[in-house]
Design an enzyme around this catalytic site. Structure first.
Site, short mmCIF file in Angstrom:
data_model
loop_
_atom_site.label_atom_id
_atom_site.label_comp_id
_atom_site.label_asym_id
_atom_site.label_seq_id
_atom_site.Cartn_x
_atom_site.Cartn_y
_atom_site.Cartn_z
N ARG A 50 0.85 -1.19 0.00
CA ARG A 50 0.00 0.00 0.00
C ARG A 50 0.88 1.24 0.00
O ARG A 50 1.38 1.66 1.05
CB ARG A 50 -0.91 0.00 1.23
CG ARG A 50 -1.90 -1.16 1.25
CD ARG A 50 -2.69 -1.15 2.55
NE ARG A 50 -3.68 -2.22 2.60
CZ ARG A 50 -4.47 -2.46 3.64
NH1 ARG A 50 -4.37 -1.70 4.74
NH2 ARG A 50 -5.35 -3.45 3.61
N ASP A 52 1.97 5.14 -0.12
CA ASP A 52 1.39 6.35 0.47
C ASP A 52 1.07 7.39 -0.60
O ASP A 52 1.45 7.26 -1.77
CB ASP A 52 2.37 6.96 1.47
CG ASP A 52 2.51 6.13 2.73
OD1 ASP A 52 1.59 5.36 3.04
OD2 ASP A 52 3.55 6.27 3.41
N ARG A 202 11.64 5.92 3.29
CA ARG A 202 11.77 7.38 3.35
C ARG A 202 12.57 7.82 4.58
O ARG A 202 13.28 8.84 4.54
CB ARG A 202 10.39 8.03 3.34
CG ARG A 202 9.68 7.93 1.99
CD ARG A 202 8.23 8.35 2.09
NE ARG A 202 8.10 9.70 2.61
CZ ARG A 202 6.96 10.20 3.08
NH1 ARG A 202 5.86 9.45 3.11
NH2 ARG A 202 6.92 11.44 3.53
#
Length: 255
Positions: A50, A52, A202
């Site tokens: 999934r 972002d 990230r």
């Protein structure tokens, strides 16, 4: 009902992420809407990961169940027709076993992160890269990245809202390279593991950028990892340079 795997490419900028959300555009919602044009009724698809809001995909994988026995090529063509003009494309479709699952059958996920090093505003690559205006020491970043490879408690590099049962993961690859991109010099991060924590990539990139800029050292990365404390993490970089590049399965699905 025949099950089909879909290899999906998309730009994340117009979407609130992969997952369907009420009153917000999503990649999942766009594909499910296209499926409803082929087979009336509601559809629920599952994906390997999934992504972002703002995150892109070069090789996301999803699966769907349909009543009709579709030729895979015609299925991909029909979906692409109904996905226009959204920046979502079904690159390939394949018939898979009824118990095959895009998420649970996957054994590896690979991400690419792009940093564009350029002071002038990005035009062609706007929304596709994280742009910074200062040079980066790639060798230093790789030294810091090497501290993260292997099996560790990655609490430091895990979002506070991560729902994974355990922060312990095995990172198989974190490779940093400098390349000449279309719009200027780029630094690419190639990250590979069986699975990832929320915001893990990230968090890696934002921390390693500090190493490349000279604000952190490789030892600082090691210490941050050992702290197992989210507060020890460096800045979390923005999403627009992140791409889900590939999902691996025990047997090739689309080859």
């Amino acid at each position: 009902m025949p099950r089909y795997a879909l290899k999906v490419e998309y730009q994340g900028e117009p979407f609130a992420g992969w997952q369907r959300q009420k009153d917000l555009p999503s990649v999942q919602g766009a594909i499910e809407a296209a499926l409803s044009k082929l087979q009336p009724g509601s559809h629920t698809i599952a994906a390997a990961g999934r992504t972002d809001a703002g995150v892109h995909a070069l090789g996301q994988v999803a699966h769907c169940d349909l009543e009709k026995d579709w030729d895979p090529f015609r299925l991909s063509e029909a979906l692409n027709y109904h996905l226009k003009p959204l920046p979502v494309a079904i690159l390939k479709a394949a018939r898979v076993a009824d118990d095959w699952h895009a998420r649970f059958s996957a054994i590896e996920r690979q991400y690419l992160f792009r940093i564009l090093i350029r002071r002038a505003p990005a035009t062609h690559d706007k929304g596709q890269v994280w742009q910074i205006g200062h040079p980066l020491d790639v060798a230093a970043m790789q030294e810091g990245a090497d501290m993260l490879i292997g099996r560790h408690d990655f609490t430091t590099f895990r979002s506070s809202i991560c729902q994974a049962a355990s922060p312990v993961k095995t990172l198989d690859e974190l490779r940093v390279e400098k390349v000449q991109g279309f719009s200027g010099p780029e630094v690419h991060f190639h990250v590979r593991a069986r699975s990832f924590l929320h915001n893990q990539v990230r968090s890696f990139v934002g921390t390693l950028e500090r190493v490349g800029a000279g604000a952190w050292t490789a030892q600082d990365v090691r210490d941050a990892l050992a702290a197992a404390d989210r507060a020890a993490c460096g800045p979390v970089c923005p999403p627009q340079g992140l791409y889900l590049a590939r999902v691996g399965y025990p047997d090739p699905v689309f080859d």
